[in-house]
Design a protein around this motif. Structure first.
Motif, mmCIF file in Angstrom:
data_model
loop_
_atom_site.group_PDB
_atom_site.id
_atom_site.type_symbol
_atom_site.label_atom_id
_atom_site.label_comp_id
_atom_site.label_asym_id
_atom_site.label_seq_id
_atom_site.Cartn_x
_atom_site.Cartn_y
_atom_site.Cartn_z
ATOM 1 N N GLY A 1 43.845 29.314 35.409
ATOM 2 C CA GLY A 1 43.007 30.155 36.431
ATOM 3 C C GLY A 1 43.814 31.104 37.149
ATOM 4 O O GLY A 1 43.621 32.895 37.717
ATOM 5 N N SER A 2 45.211 31.461 36.817
ATOM 6 C CA SER A 2 45.830 32.428 37.031
ATOM 7 C C SER A 2 45.766 33.539 35.810
ATOM 8 O O SER A 2 46.796 33.922 36.387
ATOM 9 C CB SER A 2 47.489 31.800 37.426
ATOM 10 N N SER A 3 45.671 33.344 34.891
ATOM 11 C CA SER A 3 45.348 34.595 33.777
ATOM 12 C C SER A 3 44.263 36.021 34.122
ATOM 13 O O SER A 3 44.357 36.987 33.442
ATOM 14 C CB SER A 3 44.976 33.524 32.428
ATOM 15 N N GLN A 4 43.542 35.666 34.804
ATOM 16 C CA GLN A 4 42.658 37.109 35.550
ATOM 17 C C GLN A 4 42.360 36.975 36.968
ATOM 18 O O GLN A 4 41.815 37.401 37.232
ATOM 19 C CB GLN A 4 41.601 36.742 34.766
ATOM 20 N N TYR A 5 42.677 36.349 37.738
ATOM 21 C CA TYR A 5 42.746 36.439 39.199
ATOM 22 C C TYR A 5 42.557 38.018 39.826
ATOM 23 O O TYR A 5 42.049 38.585 40.447
ATOM 24 C CB TYR A 5 43.454 35.407 40.300
ATOM 25 N N PHE A 6 44.278 38.704 39.599
ATOM 26 C CA PHE A 6 44.391 40.070 39.670
ATOM 27 C C PHE A 6 43.108 40.637 39.967
ATOM 28 O O PHE A 6 43.054 41.419 40.421
ATOM 29 C CB PHE A 6 45.681 40.152 39.063
ATOM 30 N N ASN A 7 42.642 40.529 38.690
ATOM 31 C CA ASN A 7 41.710 41.339 38.447
ATOM 32 C C ASN A 7 40.191 40.854 39.238
ATOM 33 O O ASN A 7 39.461 41.555 39.649
ATOM 34 C CB ASN A 7 40.782 41.039 37.295
ATOM 35 N N ARG A 8 39.761 39.716 39.433
ATOM 36 C CA ARG A 8 38.723 39.331 40.152
ATOM 37 C C ARG A 8 38.918 39.460 42.003
ATOM 38 O O ARG A 8 37.565 39.920 42.363
ATOM 39 C CB ARG A 8 38.250 38.064 39.979
ATOM 40 N N TYR A 9 40.043 39.556 42.222
ATOM 41 C CA TYR A 9 39.815 40.625 43.889
ATOM 42 C C TYR A 9 39.854 41.806 44.072
ATOM 43 O O TYR A 9 39.311 42.310 45.167
ATOM 44 C CB TYR A 9 41.887 40.572 43.544
ATOM 45 N N MET A 10 39.131 42.128 42.472
ATOM 46 C CA MET A 10 38.460 43.917 42.821
ATOM 47 C C MET A 10 37.212 42.720 43.003
ATOM 48 O O MET A 10 36.587 44.651 43.842
ATOM 49 C CB MET A 10 38.865 44.410 41.329
ATOM 50 N N ASP A 11 36.430 42.695 42.657
ATOM 51 C CA ASP A 11 34.896 41.797 43.123
ATOM 52 C C ASP A 11 34.396 40.860 43.134
ATOM 53 O O ASP A 11 34.125 40.111 42.150
ATOM 54 C CB ASP A 11 34.398 43.023 41.729
ATOM 55 N N PRO A 12 35.645 39.975 44.278
ATOM 56 C CA PRO A 12 35.950 38.204 44.183
ATOM 57 C C PRO A 12 34.277 37.271 44.706
ATOM 58 O O PRO A 12 34.532 36.279 44.473
ATOM 59 C CB PRO A 12 36.700 38.366 45.240
ATOM 60 N N HIS A 13 33.035 38.343 45.155
ATOM 61 C CA HIS A 13 32.396 37.660 45.638
ATOM 62 C C HIS A 13 31.153 37.978 44.710
ATOM 63 O O HIS A 13 30.342 37.867 44.932
ATOM 64 C CB HIS A 13 32.548 38.402 46.922
ATOM 65 N N ASN A 14 31.381 38.490 43.698
ATOM 66 C CA ASN A 14 30.498 38.851 42.680
ATOM 67 C C ASN A 14 29.660 37.864 41.658
ATOM 68 O O ASN A 14 30.498 36.907 41.435
ATOM 69 C CB ASN A 14 30.523 39.670 41.597
#
Length: 789
Positions: free
Chosen positions: A567-580
Motif C-alpha cells: 500500500g505504501s509503494s505508490q501512495y505518493f502518486n495517488r495523492y495527486m488525484d486521490p478520488h479518481n
RNA sequence: GCUCGGGUGGUGGAAUUGGUAGACACGUUGGACUUAAAAUCCAAUGGCCAUUGUGGCCGUGCGGGUUCAAGUCCCGCUCCGAGUACCA
C-alpha cells in the motif's frame, strides 16, 4: 496583553479549515511544489513528541514555498494495514477496521492540534477499498508484464506471447526464472494452455513460485528479508526458519541495475544510498562451469560464480551449499549416509543458529570429483554450510590461498592449499589483496596482475564454452504473500488446472471478506481460509459462498494477502488525484505534479518502503503510467527524538529510595519513573511518586536538602520506560507554536537528539516577547497582523 | 570484520570557502520587582591565573603534519553511534 496562544491557535486553525487555506489547486497555472512526509501507521499509542519532528519540518518548508508563490501539494494519510491491529483482533475479536478507525481519529486530533498545513481533502488510507483497489490494480499490471533485458524495460506480456509464437524463446533476453526451458515456436504452440501459463509465470514481474521463505512460526507468516533483523523478526523478535512454500513473488531483481544507477540521479542522503547499494550488492565477476567426473555418461555440471577468476589455478576443492540441487545426484554410495546426515542437520538449524556461530567449520565430502577446466585435474566436491544456497549459484570454487573462508575450511579438513601468488606465503592465512596480486604457478596466467589475469582467463573460458563474465546481485526477488488477514487481498482466483487467474480491473476492488477468527485455520491455511464467502463467480464477477465452488464457473480465491509495503509503494502518486474512480490517477494530474520534490521520513525504511517504491515507480514508468522513473527528487531522514528517562535509586532488596546525590553510599538498583513528574531541577515531589504507582505508596525516601532528586538517562522514547512526552500536553501548556519552534530549535533535523521539556521555556519566552512587541500596534491601519508561525 | 556518520562548555548545539571558537537557548549564580512565591526584567557564566592597570596562559577526543592562520585540510590512533554481515 498576554500571549493567549490557546485562543490564537484555535481561532486560526478554525479559520484555515473554513477557508481551505491549504488546499492544493488543480488545475493551476502556478508552478507546483510537492512536499511530502511519510504517512504513519496509526498505532494505538498515539503520537509522542518525537513523531511530529519530520512533519513540522516539512510543513515549514511547504509554507515557505506557498509564500514563494508555488502551488503546494502537502497531503497526509495513513498506512493503515498492519500487524498490531490484527493481533489486537486475534486477542479481542474486535475487527481491525474498528481499531484502525479509532486510532486514525486519535491521530487526526493530535495532528490538527499541531497546526500542520495539510490538504486533508486528499487524505488516503491504504486499508480503504477505494484506495487498495489501485494497489490491486498495480498488481494486475505487474502480472501483465515481463522484463525485456534487451530494451531494459518492462513490456506487456502480450508482446512476449507474440514473440513465442513467432520465434520461440531461445533469443529472448528476459528476466526470468533460472529453470525456464528453451522451446521453439512450434513447441510453444503444442504446449497445453496450462503449460503455456506455467511458462509465462516464469517471465511475469509478479509470479508464483515455490520459494525458500523466511517463515516465522510465532507470527504465523512469512517475512521479507528486510523484515528480519539479526535472524529474528523485526516485529516482536521471534525466531525465523527457512521453509519452502508457494508464494507470490516480485521480480525486483530485474530492476537491480536500474535501482543502483538511479541513485546517482536523486538527492537522497548518502548513508541511505549506501545502504540501498549494499542491499542490492552488485559484484562483478565470472561464472565458471565445472564438469563432474563420472564413470557413466554424466552431463552433470556445476556452475559457480566468482569474483576472482584470476585465481582459477588455485582451486583445490569445490563446495556446494547443503541445499544445492546436485547434492543427491553426485554423492557416491559410500558417502550417501554421511551426506544425508549432514544435510538433515543443517536443515534443522535455524538461520539464526547458523549466523550465531559463524566460527564453527562444518562440512562433508560427497565422494565426487569435478574436472578443472584447464589442468583437467580432479577436484574433490564438498558440502559446507558456509556456502549459501541463496547467493550466486549456491556453489563455489574454493581457492584456499586467496579466500580466508576457503582457507579455514581447507585447514580444518586437511585439504591442500596450493599457492598461486608471487612472493606471498599463504600457509597461515589467505592473501586477498587484489591490488598487489601477481599470479604464479598458473600456466598462461603467470606474471599477470589481477585485472589482466581475470580478463585473460575469462576469454579462455569463453572459447571453451565453460564460462563468461557475469554480474551478480545480492538482491533477491521479494516475497509478496503474507499469511495474514489485515492486508490487501490478491485479485486472484485459481482455475480448474490450479493456475492463477486475475480478476479484471473493472471488477475491483476485491474487498476483504469477513471472518470470525483472525488466526490461521486449523489446517494451517491463512486467516482468509476462515471466510465462508471467498469464491469467485466468473459469470457474475462477484464474490460468492465457498459452497458454490464447482471449478467450472466458480473458483476459490487466493488466501494470502499482500505485505505491508504494497500500500505504501505508490501512495505518493495517488495523492495527486486521490478520488479518481476511473484510473489510478488522471494522466493530466500526474503530468502536472510529476514527482515528490521533498520527501521527509525515517531512515529505517531504507531497504524496505524506499526500495520497493522506487521499483514500482520504475515499473509504472516503463508502462507509461508515470512520467518520472524516480518518485522523489530530494529526501531527508529526520533524526529520532529520544526520551530523557528519569531514574530513581532504590537500595537493593528494600523499599528505601535514595536521592541521586547520595546513591554512591548505598548498593542501589535503578528504576525508571514517569518523566512527567520530574521538574527542571530533576526533583520529584514525593507525594506525586506515592500516588503514581502502588509500590511507592509505602516507600521510604532518603532526601538530600529536603529534596528527592532523580538521575537521567537518554534512551528511546517508549511507554515502557515512562519517558513519553505527549504533544497534546505541550500544546496545552505552551501552544503548538512553542512546540514547533522548539523541535526545530533542538538541533539539526537529521540528527537524533534528546527531548527535554524544561528547555521549551526558552522559545516560549521568545514567542511571548515577540507578541508583546507587536500587540501595542494591533488594530491600527496598516499594522502588522500576527498569525501563528 | 566491512561501510557510513560523529566526538566542541554543566546541557542541546553555533561557527557559509581555512580567518575573533563557544552564536542562540537551557541550566546555574547574583540582582531588581513582590509581604512572599510565580511570572517578568537586568547581569555574570569554557578552564586556570592575575586584578585599584580592563590583562595573561590553556582550550574543539588523542598524537603528529601542512599553513601567516586549523574545530575546519592531510597522516596515524582512539572512543561513540548507525547500517550490514560466511555475498564466493
Amino acid at each position: 496583553m498576554t500571549y493567549d496562544f490557546q485562543n490564537i491557535e484555535r481561532k486560526w486553525q478554525a479559520e484555515w479549515a473554513k477557508r481551505e487555506t491549504f488546499k492544493a489547486d488543480y488545475p493551476s497555472e502556478k508552478p507546483k511544489f510537492y512536499a511530502l512526509s511519510m504517512f504513519p501507521y496509526p498505532s494505538g499509542a498515539g503520537l509522542h513528541v518525537g513523531h511530529p519532528l519530520g512533519y513540522i519540518a516539512c510543513d515549514i518548508y511547504a509554507r515557505f514555498k506557498r509564500h514563494q508563490g508555488y502551488n503546494v501539494l502537502h497531503p497526509m494519510g495513513y498506512d493503515s494495514f498492519g500487524l498490531p491491529a490484527e493481533q489486537y483482533a486475534i486477542q479481542t475479536g474486535q475487527h481491525p477496521a474498528i481499531t484502525t478507525a479509532a486510532n486514525i481519529n486519535r491521530y487526526r486530533e493530535q495532528l490538527d492540534r499541531l497546526g500542520l498545513s495539510f490538504d486533508w481533502s486528499r487524505e488516503v488510507r491504504t486499508s480503504d477499498p477505494a484506495y487498495y483497489r489501485w494497489t490491486q490494480w498495480v498488481f494486475l499490471q505487474l502480472f501483465d508484464s515481463w522484463y525485456d533485458n534487451a530494451k531494459d524495460s518492462a513490456a506487456p506480456i502480450s508482446d512476449l506471447i507474440a514473440r513465442f509464437e513467432r520465434e520461440g524463446n531461445a533469443d529472448i533476453q528476459a528476466a526470468c526464472d533460472a529453470d525456464t526451458p528453451i522451446f521453439s515456436a512450434s513447441e510453444w504452440k503444442d504446449f497445453t494452455k496450462k503449460e503455456q501459463q506455467a511458462i509465462l509465470l516464469k517471465y511475469r514481474l509478479t509470479y508464483l513460485a515455490d520459494a525458500e521463505v523466511n517463515w516465522c512460526p510465532a507470527l504465523g507468516t512469512v517475512l521479507a528479508n528486510d523484515e528480519i533483523v539479526n535472524g529474528v523478526s523485526e516485529r516482536g523478535g521471534h525466531p525465523v526458519v527457512r521453509k519452502k512454500m508457494t508464494q507470490w513473488m516480485m521480480r525486483i531483481t530485474a530492476y537491480a541495475q536500474r535501482l543502483l544507477s538511479g541513485l546517482d540521479t536523486i538527492d537522497w542522503p548518502q548513508p541511505l544510498k549506501d545502504s540501498q547499494t549494499n542491499w542490492i550488492g552488485r559484484s562483478v565477476g565470472a561464472s565458471v562451469t565445472f564438469k563432474v567426473i563420472s564413470k557413466e555418461e554424466s552431463t552433470a555440471q556445476i556452475e559457480v560464480f566468482t569474483t576472482r577468476a584470476d585465481t582459477l589455478f588455485g582451486v583445490s576443492f569445490m563446495t556446494l551449499a547443503p541445499e544445492h540441487v546436485l547434492v543427491d545426484q553426485i554423492t557416491t554410495p559410500e558417502q550417501k549416509e554421511a551426506v544425508a546426515t549432514y544435510v538433515a542437520a543443517t536443515a534443522k538449524r535455524s538461520e539464526r543458529d547458523r549466523m550465531a556461530d559463524v566460527k564453527t567449520i562444518s562440512g562433508v565430502f560427497t565422494g565426487a570429483y569435478a574436472e578443472h577446466p584447464f589442468t583437467k585435474a580432479p577436484i574433490p566436491i564438498w558440502i559446507g554450510d558456509y556456502v549459501l544456497a541463496g547467493y550466486g549459484t549456491g556453489a563455489v570454487m574454493a581457492v584456499p590461498c586467496g579466500d580466508q573462508r576457503d582457507h579455514d575450511f581447507a585447514s580444518h579438513f586437511n585439504l591442500p592449499i596450493p599457492n598461486i601468488f608471487e612472493g606471498v606465503d599463504t600457509t597461515a592465512a589467505a592473501f586477498a589483496d587484489k591490488a598487489n596480486t601477481v599470479i604464479a604457478n598458473s600456466d598462461f596466467l603467470n606474471g599477470l596482475n589481477y585485472k589482466e589475469a581475470t580478463q585473460k582467463v575469462i576469454a579462455e573460458l569463453e572459447k571453451m564454452g565453460q564460462g563468461q563474465g557475469k554480474v551478480n546481485y545480492r538482491l533477491r526477488d521479494a516475497v509478496f504473500s503474507r499469511q495474514r488477514y489485515w492486508g490487501e487481498p490478491f485479485p486472484v482466483y485459481y482455475d480448474a488446472d490450479g493456475m492463477p487467474q486475475m480478476i479484471a480491473a473493472d471488477h475491483l476492488p476485491l474487498k476483504l471478506p469477513e471472518v470470525d477468527k483472525y488466526l490461521p485455520t486449523e489446517t494451517g491455511e491463512p486467516p482468509l481460509g476462515n471466510a465462508t464467502h471467498w469464491a469467485w463467480d466468473t459469470t457474475t464477477h462477484k464474490v460468492v459462498a465457498n459452497e458454490k465452488i464447482d471449478h467450472q464457473t466458480v473458483f476459490p480465491l487466493e488466501l494470502n494477502t499482500m505485505p505491508g509495503w504494497a500500500g505504501s509503494s505508490q501512495y505518493f502518486n495517488r495523492y495527486m488525484d486521490p478520488h479518481n474512480n476511473e484510473a489510478i490517477y488522471a494522466p493530466a494530474a500526474i503530468d502536472y505534479w510529476q514527482e515528490v520534490d521533498l520527501y521527509i521520513g525515517g531512515s529505517e525504511h531504507a531497504t524496505g518502503h524506499l526500495l520497493y517504491s522506487r521499483f514500482w515507480q520504475k515499473f509504472l514508468f516503463d508502462r507509461g503510467i508515470v512520467p518520472k522513473d524516480e518518485f522523489a527528487k530530494k529526501l531527508i531522514n529526520q533524526g529520532m527524538i529520544t526520551g530523557t528517562s528519569a531514574i530513581a535509586h532504590r537500595i537493593s532488596g528494600t523499599k528505601k529510595y535514595v536521592s541521586f546525590g547520595l546513591r554512591e553510599s548505598y548498593d542501589v538498583e535503578k528504576l525508571r519513573v514517569d518523566v512527567n513528574l520530574v521538574d527542571s531541577a530533576d526533583e520529584v515531589a514525593i507525594d506525586d511518586l506515592r500516588n503514581w504507582q502502588p509500590e511507592y505508596k509505602e516507600a521510604e525516601f532518603i532526601l538530600e536538602d529536603g529534596k528527592f532528586i532523580v538521575g537521567r538517562e537518554v534512551e528511546k522514547m517508549s511507554k515502557r520506560w515512562f519517558n513519553v512526552v505527549n504533544p497534546d500536553q505541550i500544546c496545552e501548556d505552551y501552544g503548538a507554536d512553542s512546540l514547533r519552534l522548539y523541535e526545530m530549535f533542538l538541533g539539526p533535523l537529521e540528527q537524533s537528539k534528546p527531548w527535554n521539556t524544561a528547555g521549551i521555556t526558552g522559545v516560549h519566552g521568545f514567542l511571548k516577547k515577540l507578541w508583546k512587541l507587536f500587540t501595542p500596534f494591533m488594530g491600527q491601519v496598516g499594522s502588522p497582523r500576527l498569525r501563528s508561525v
